[in-house]
Write a protein that holds these residues in place. Structure first.
Motif, PDB file in Angstrom:
ATOM      1  N   LEU A  56       0.708  -1.307   0.004  1.00 47.39           N
ATOM      2  CA  LEU A  56      -0.051   0.025  -0.095  1.00 47.39           C
ATOM      3  C   LEU A  56       0.699   1.259  -0.052  1.00 47.39           C
ATOM      4  CD1 LEU A  56      -2.949  -1.056   2.364  1.00 47.39           C
ATOM      5  CD2 LEU A  56      -2.817  -0.758  -0.020  1.00 47.39           C
ATOM      6  N   THR A  57       2.009   1.257   0.751  1.00 46.01           N
ATOM      7  CA  THR A  57       3.019   2.359   0.623  1.00 46.01           C
ATOM      8  C   THR A  57       3.525   2.623  -0.734  1.00 46.01           C
ATOM      9  OG1 THR A  57       3.452   2.042   2.981  1.00 46.01           O
ATOM     10  CG2 THR A  57       5.084   3.269   1.660  1.00 46.01           C
ATOM     11  N   TYR A  58       3.855   1.529  -1.583  1.00 49.08           N
ATOM     12  CA  TYR A  58       4.469   1.452  -2.871  1.00 49.08           C
ATOM     13  C   TYR A  58       2.990   2.327  -3.570  1.00 49.08           C
ATOM     14  CZ  TYR A  58       6.742   0.553  -7.201  1.00 49.08           C
ATOM     15  OH  TYR A  58       7.359   0.962  -8.356  1.00 49.08           O
ATOM     16  N   THR A  59       2.145   1.780  -3.467  1.00 46.15           N
ATOM     17  CA  THR A  59       0.934   2.262  -4.232  1.00 46.15           C
ATOM     18  C   THR A  59       0.692   3.743  -4.151  1.00 46.15           C
ATOM     19  OG1 THR A  59       0.081  -0.180  -4.240  1.00 46.15           O
ATOM     20  CG2 THR A  59      -1.482   1.620  -4.970  1.00 46.15           C
ATOM     21  N   GLY A  60       0.823   3.928  -2.951  1.00 44.22           N
ATOM     22  CA  GLY A  60       0.628   5.590  -2.743  1.00 44.22           C
ATOM     23  C   GLY A  60       1.407   6.414  -3.399  1.00 44.22           C
ATOM     24  N   PHE A  61       2.969   5.851  -3.327  1.00 49.38           N
ATOM     25  CA  PHE A  61       3.931   6.579  -4.125  1.00 49.38           C
ATOM     26  C   PHE A  61       3.591   6.541  -5.590  1.00 49.38           C
ATOM     27  CE2 PHE A  61       7.994   5.896  -6.502  1.00 49.38           C
ATOM     28  CZ  PHE A  61       8.644   7.101  -5.924  1.00 49.38           C
ATOM     29  N   LEU A  62       2.992   5.703  -6.007  1.00 47.97           N
ATOM     30  CA  LEU A  62       2.680   5.428  -7.476  1.00 47.97           C
ATOM     31  C   LEU A  62       1.668   6.411  -7.840  1.00 47.97           C
ATOM     32  CD1 LEU A  62       3.208   1.616  -8.349  1.00 47.97           C
ATOM     33  CD2 LEU A  62       4.616   3.190  -8.818  1.00 47.97           C
ATOM     34  N   VAL A  63       0.548   6.412  -6.995  1.00 45.04           N
ATOM     35  CA  VAL A  63      -0.349   7.251  -7.183  1.00 45.04           C
ATOM     36  C   VAL A  63      -0.125   8.600  -7.232  1.00 45.04           C
ATOM     37  CG1 VAL A  63      -2.666   8.054  -6.107  1.00 45.04           C
ATOM     38  CG2 VAL A  63      -2.243   5.761  -6.406  1.00 45.04           C
ATOM     39  N   VAL A  64       0.852   9.147  -6.315  1.00 45.09           N
ATOM     40  CA  VAL A  64       1.108  10.486  -6.214  1.00 45.09           C
ATOM     41  C   VAL A  64       2.098  10.905  -7.345  1.00 45.09           C
ATOM     42  CG1 VAL A  64       2.906  12.319  -4.773  1.00 45.09           C
ATOM     43  CG2 VAL A  64       1.252  10.616  -3.547  1.00 45.09           C
ATOM     44  N   GLY A  65       2.857   9.870  -7.795  1.00 47.29           N
ATOM     45  CA  GLY A  65       3.790  10.002  -9.129  1.00 47.29           C
ATOM     46  C   GLY A  65       2.940  10.349 -10.322  1.00 47.29           C
ATOM     47  N   VAL A  66       1.829   9.600 -10.485  1.00 51.98           N
ATOM     48  CA  VAL A  66       1.093   9.763 -11.589  1.00 51.98           C
ATOM     49  C   VAL A  66       0.014  10.845 -11.535  1.00 51.98           C
ATOM     50  CG1 VAL A  66      -1.074   8.706 -12.614  1.00 51.98           C
ATOM     51  CG2 VAL A  66       0.621   7.365 -11.975  1.00 51.98           C
ATOM     52  N   LEU A  67      -0.203  11.318 -10.385  1.00 54.73           N
ATOM     53  CA  LEU A  67      -1.115  12.739 -10.299  1.00 54.73           C
ATOM     54  C   LEU A  67       0.020  13.849 -10.496  1.00 54.73           C
ATOM     55  CD1 LEU A  67      -3.606  13.919  -9.193  1.00 54.73           C
ATOM     56  CD2 LEU A  67      -2.813  13.879  -6.897  1.00 54.73           C
ATOM     57  N   ALA A  68       1.162  13.821  -9.943  1.00 56.56           N
ATOM     58  CA  ALA A  68       2.168  14.832 -10.003  1.00 56.56           C
ATOM     59  C   ALA A  68       2.520  15.037 -11.818  1.00 56.56           C
ATOM     60  CB  ALA A  68       3.583  14.602  -9.483  1.00 56.56           C
ATOM     61  N   ASP A  69       2.495  13.821 -12.227  1.00 56.21           N
ATOM     62  CA  ASP A  69       2.781  13.733 -13.784  1.00 56.21           C
ATOM     63  C   ASP A  69       1.604  14.502 -14.454  1.00 56.21           C
ATOM     64  OD1 ASP A  69       4.135  13.327 -16.094  1.00 56.21           O
ATOM     65  OD2 ASP A  69       2.949  11.454 -16.644  1.00 56.21           O
ATOM     66  N   HIS A  70       0.260  14.333 -14.147  1.00 55.29           N
ATOM     67  CA  HIS A  70      -0.759  14.688 -14.775  1.00 55.29           C
ATOM     68  C   HIS A  70      -0.836  16.357 -14.529  1.00 55.29           C
ATOM     69  CE1 HIS A  70      -2.566  11.237 -17.049  1.00 55.29           C
ATOM     70  NE2 HIS A  70      -2.156  10.587 -15.816  1.00 55.29           N
ATOM     71  N   LEU A  71      -0.625  16.567 -13.313  1.00 56.52           N
ATOM     72  CA  LEU A  71      -0.905  17.965 -12.870  1.00 56.52           C
ATOM     73  C   LEU A  71       0.377  18.819 -13.173  1.00 56.52           C
ATOM     74  CD1 LEU A  71      -2.262  17.816  -9.440  1.00 56.52           C
ATOM     75  CD2 LEU A  71      -3.719  18.191 -11.378  1.00 56.52           C
ATOM     76  N   GLY A  72       1.438  18.331 -13.749  1.00 55.90           N
ATOM     77  CA  GLY A  72       2.679  18.945 -13.782  1.00 55.90           C
ATOM     78  C   GLY A  72       3.382  19.599 -12.879  1.00 55.90           C
TER      79      GLY A  72
END
Length: 141
Positions: free
Chosen positions: A5-21
């Motif tokens: 779940l921690t790694y998944t949170g890291f992945l979700v934050v990364g994808v969100l950061a990528d989409h938001l720029g």
């Protein structure tokens, strides 16, 4: 499970950061502010308040996980998609697991705690409770 779940949170934050720029820190702060809950005393009772109402938190998290999983599948990153899929499955089954494990624990500690097993019922038997009602007033002769 915690590391998944921690790694998944890291992945979700990364994808969100990528989409938001933005950077991961800013995306993490945005998600933290969105899902944060704080204690609040109102009318002498302790309450927990947050930006999102309770019925919207779980569907929003599920939506984020599913969108991230679809993003990883479109990029061909199957390992990351598997991690988000495992986290989604856990989030969907968590209420049932918690109830089942908690009831099992209580039933082992306390004799009559937890859910009671269903009794076998006979459909032909009507179970009812009857009471006599005393009449007050004049007696007819």
């Amino acid at each position: 499970m915690a590391s998944t779940l921690t790694y998944t949170g890291f992945l979700v934050v990364g994808v969100l950061a990528d989409h938001l720029g933005t950077g991961r820190v800013m995306a993490g702060l945005l998600l933290g502010g969105l899902f944060a809950r704080f204690p609040w005393i109102s009318k002498g009772k302790l309450r927990i308040v947050g930006l999102l109402p309770k019925p919207f938190r779980r569907p929003l998290i599920l939506g984020l996980l599913i969108l991230c999983s679809l993003n990883f599948l479109s990029l061909g990153d199957y390992v990351s998609a598997a991690f988000t899929g495992i986290a989604t499955a856990f989030l969907l089954t968590y209420p049932w697991l918690r109830r089942a494990l908690f009831d099992r624990f209580l039933s082992s500690v306390f004799k009559f705690a937890g859910r009671r097993p269903f009794k076998s019922t006979n459909d032909r038997v009507i179970d009812g409770e009857f009471r006599e009602k005393k009449e007050r007033g004049s007696i007819d002769q």
